[in-house]
Design an enzyme around this catalytic site. Structure first.
Site, PDB file in Angstrom:
ATOM      1  CE  LYS A  33      65.846  74.520  30.015  1.00 30.98           C
ATOM      2  NZ  LYS A  33      64.444  74.063  30.240  1.00 30.98           N
ATOM      3  CD  GLN A  35      65.561  78.867  30.700  1.00 30.36           C
ATOM      4  OE1 GLN A  35      65.558  79.157  29.501  1.00 30.36           O
ATOM      5  NE2 GLN A  35      64.865  77.863  31.184  1.00 30.36           N
ATOM      6  CG  ASP A  38      68.154  69.936  34.360  1.00 33.51           C
ATOM      7  OD1 ASP A  38      68.782  70.470  33.426  1.00 33.51           O
ATOM      8  OD2 ASP A  38      67.539  70.586  35.230  1.00 33.51           O
ATOM      9  NE  ARG A  69      60.801  72.613  35.758  1.00 30.86           N
ATOM     10  CZ  ARG A  69      61.809  73.278  35.167  1.00 30.86           C
ATOM     11  NH1 ARG A  69      62.586  74.066  35.888  1.00 30.86           N
ATOM     12  NH2 ARG A  69      62.028  73.148  33.878  1.00 30.86           N
ATOM     13  NE  ARG A  80      66.290  78.339  35.027  1.00 29.03           N
ATOM     14  CZ  ARG A  80      67.578  78.562  35.351  1.00 29.03           C
ATOM     15  NH1 ARG A  80      67.934  79.578  36.097  1.00 29.03           N
ATOM     16  NH2 ARG A  80      68.511  77.745  34.921  1.00 29.03           N
ATOM     17  N   GLY A  81      66.565  75.673  37.783  1.00 30.83           N
ATOM     18  CA  GLY A  81      67.941  75.179  37.811  1.00 30.83           C
ATOM     19  C   GLY A  81      67.965  73.993  38.777  1.00 30.83           C
ATOM     20  CB  ALA A  82      69.314  70.559  38.409  1.00 32.55           C
TER      21      ALA A  82
HETATM   22  O1  MRU Z   1      64.293  74.554  32.948  1.00 33.00           O
HETATM   23  P1  MRU Z   1      65.433  75.064  33.749  1.00 33.00           P
HETATM   24  O2  MRU Z   1      65.754  76.494  33.510  1.00 33.00           O
HETATM   25  O3  MRU Z   1      65.280  74.736  35.222  1.00 33.00           O
HETATM   26  O4  MRU Z   1      66.666  74.231  33.225  1.00 33.00           O
HETATM   27  C1  MRU Z   1      67.907  74.397  33.812  1.00 33.00           C
HETATM   28  C2  MRU Z   1      68.996  73.684  33.125  1.00 33.00           C
HETATM   29  O5  MRU Z   1      68.787  72.957  32.183  1.00 33.00           O
HETATM   30  C3  MRU Z   1      70.349  73.825  33.695  1.00 33.00           C
HETATM   31  O6  MRU Z   1      71.323  73.711  32.708  1.00 33.00           O
HETATM   32  C4  MRU Z   1      70.559  72.718  34.729  1.00 33.00           C
HETATM   33  O7  MRU Z   1      69.529  72.694  35.669  1.00 33.00           O
HETATM   34  C5  MRU Z   1      71.838  72.857  35.420  1.00 33.00           C
HETATM   35  S1  MRU Z   1      71.779  74.220  36.559  1.00 33.00           S
HETATM   36  C6  MRU Z   1      73.206  74.287  37.326  1.00 33.00           C
END
Ligand code: MRU
Length: 335
Positions: free
Chosen positions: A238, A186, A227, A77, A34-36
């Site tokens: 998030k 997270q 994201d 996603r 996970r994470g963009a």
């Molecule tokens: O749902 P997630 O855990 O994938 O969401 C992640 C976030 O919102 C992060 O803040 C975002 O992806 C930036 S990661 C460097």
């Protein structure tokens, strides 16, 4: 392909062996990864993995069979721009390879190399973000952050958390307030784990405590990841980020967004056009299979919200810090 299963952290460090692109799409949906930026990198490798498994007599047949791989991964996603962007890049490179009359094996090799390039570029970008952003953090600062934006979320140095870690490495005395980040925690599970490893002093708080600490003057700045960022600077991140941004403005606390340019989507005029992922309501009515709400309780679970650009002080990218007005600054960094 190996993935550190983020759903089991911090309790267990378990690596998943991913042998098939469908398994990878499932892992992205389930948030094992996970994470963009990290799901963008995973998507690139997923296309390569899918291609390697295709049996095709000609490059055109390979390209045709690749469509299902591309579609499956791209839609795993919806909110983070990095995932469809990486998958579209792989698709473009596949088309170029066919036009250049490469044979099936050569196309497969080209796609593996391209996935590695995406990985390297995203990792490098996060280092540069961290370098630029660290200049904004003064020694002695208490920095509040939300969700997880470190190495786990980026495969690199980190975005918001990278900035914090870089400032710490530069010898600045920093304390981090880590938002727990309901409903999947997270912040409480992953950010604390990474901040602890980096040896940075921190305090874990529940999301709803942020206003309390800001109101007492105990937060010097807020820094979050993103994201998807629209052409005008509106930022999806998030769920809970918008609340933090409004609280920051009310309390005159600078609010920074840190993200690679691969997260920016100039095709969207404003945040209203950003698709917001709605996740299973079970994530809200319970945690890891333990029900916390009574049976038949209605719930909602938008995984992201959009912070209007007017609440954002600056956007930190690998190409420099974008100041307001964002529309112009974003167009400039995107060249
Ligand atoms: O749902 P997630 O855990 O994938 O969401 C992640 C976030 O919102 C992060 O803040 C975002 O992806 C930036 S990661 C460097």
């Amino acid at each position: 392909m190996k993935l550190l299963d983020q759903t089991r952290l911090p309790g267990e460090e378990v690596y998943l062996e991913i042998a098939d692109y469908r398994e990878l799409a499932k892992s992205i949906k389930q948030m094992n990864v996970r994470g963009a930026p990290a799901i963008g990198v995973a998507g690139g490798y997923g296309v390569a993995l899918g291609t390697l498994k295709i049996e095709a007599a000609s490059s055109k047949e390979l390209l045709r069979k690749l469509q299902v791989v591309i579609k499956t991964l791209k839609n795993a996603r919806p909110t983070a721009r990095n995932l469809p962007r990486a998958v579209e890049r792989m698709e473009r490179v596949a088309h170029e390879a066919v036009t250049a009359e490469k044979n099936v094996d050569e196309i497969k090799e080209t796609l593996v190399e391209e996935a590695k390039k995406i990985h390297t570029e995203e990792a490098e970008a996060t280092y540069n973000i961290s370098e630029f952003g660290a200049d904004l953090i003064l020694s002695g600062a208490t920095v509040l952050t939300h969700c997880n934006t470190g190495p786990l979320a980026t495969t690199g140095y980190g975005t918001a958390l990278g900035v914090i870690m870089r400032a710490h490495e530069q010898g600045k005395e920093i304390t981090v307030l880590v938002d727990e980040t309901r409903p999947l925690l997270q912040g409480a599970r992953l950010t604390t784990w990474e901040v602890q490893k980096a040896g940075i002093p921190m305090t874990l708080i529940t999301d709803s405590m942020a206003g309390y600490f800001m109101g007492r003057g105990e937060v010097d700045c807020v820094i979050v990841g993103a994201d998807r960022i629209a052409a005008n600077g509106d930022t999806a991140n998030k769920i809970g980020t918008y609340t933090l941004a409004v609280l920051a403005k009310e309390n005159k606390v600078p609010f920074y967004v840190a993200a690679p340019t691969t997260t920016i989507d100039p095709s969207l005029a404003s945040g209203e056009e950003i698709p917001i992922e709605e996740r299973s309501h079970d994530e809200v009515t319970g945690f890891r299979g333990v029900r916390t709400a009574p049976g038949n309780c209605e719930a909602a679970n938008p995984a992201f919200d959009v912070t209007p650009h007017r609440y954002i002080t600056a956007i930190i990218t690998e190409r420099g810090i974008i100041q307001r007005p964002f529309q112009r600054g974003i167009a400039r960094v995107l060249g």
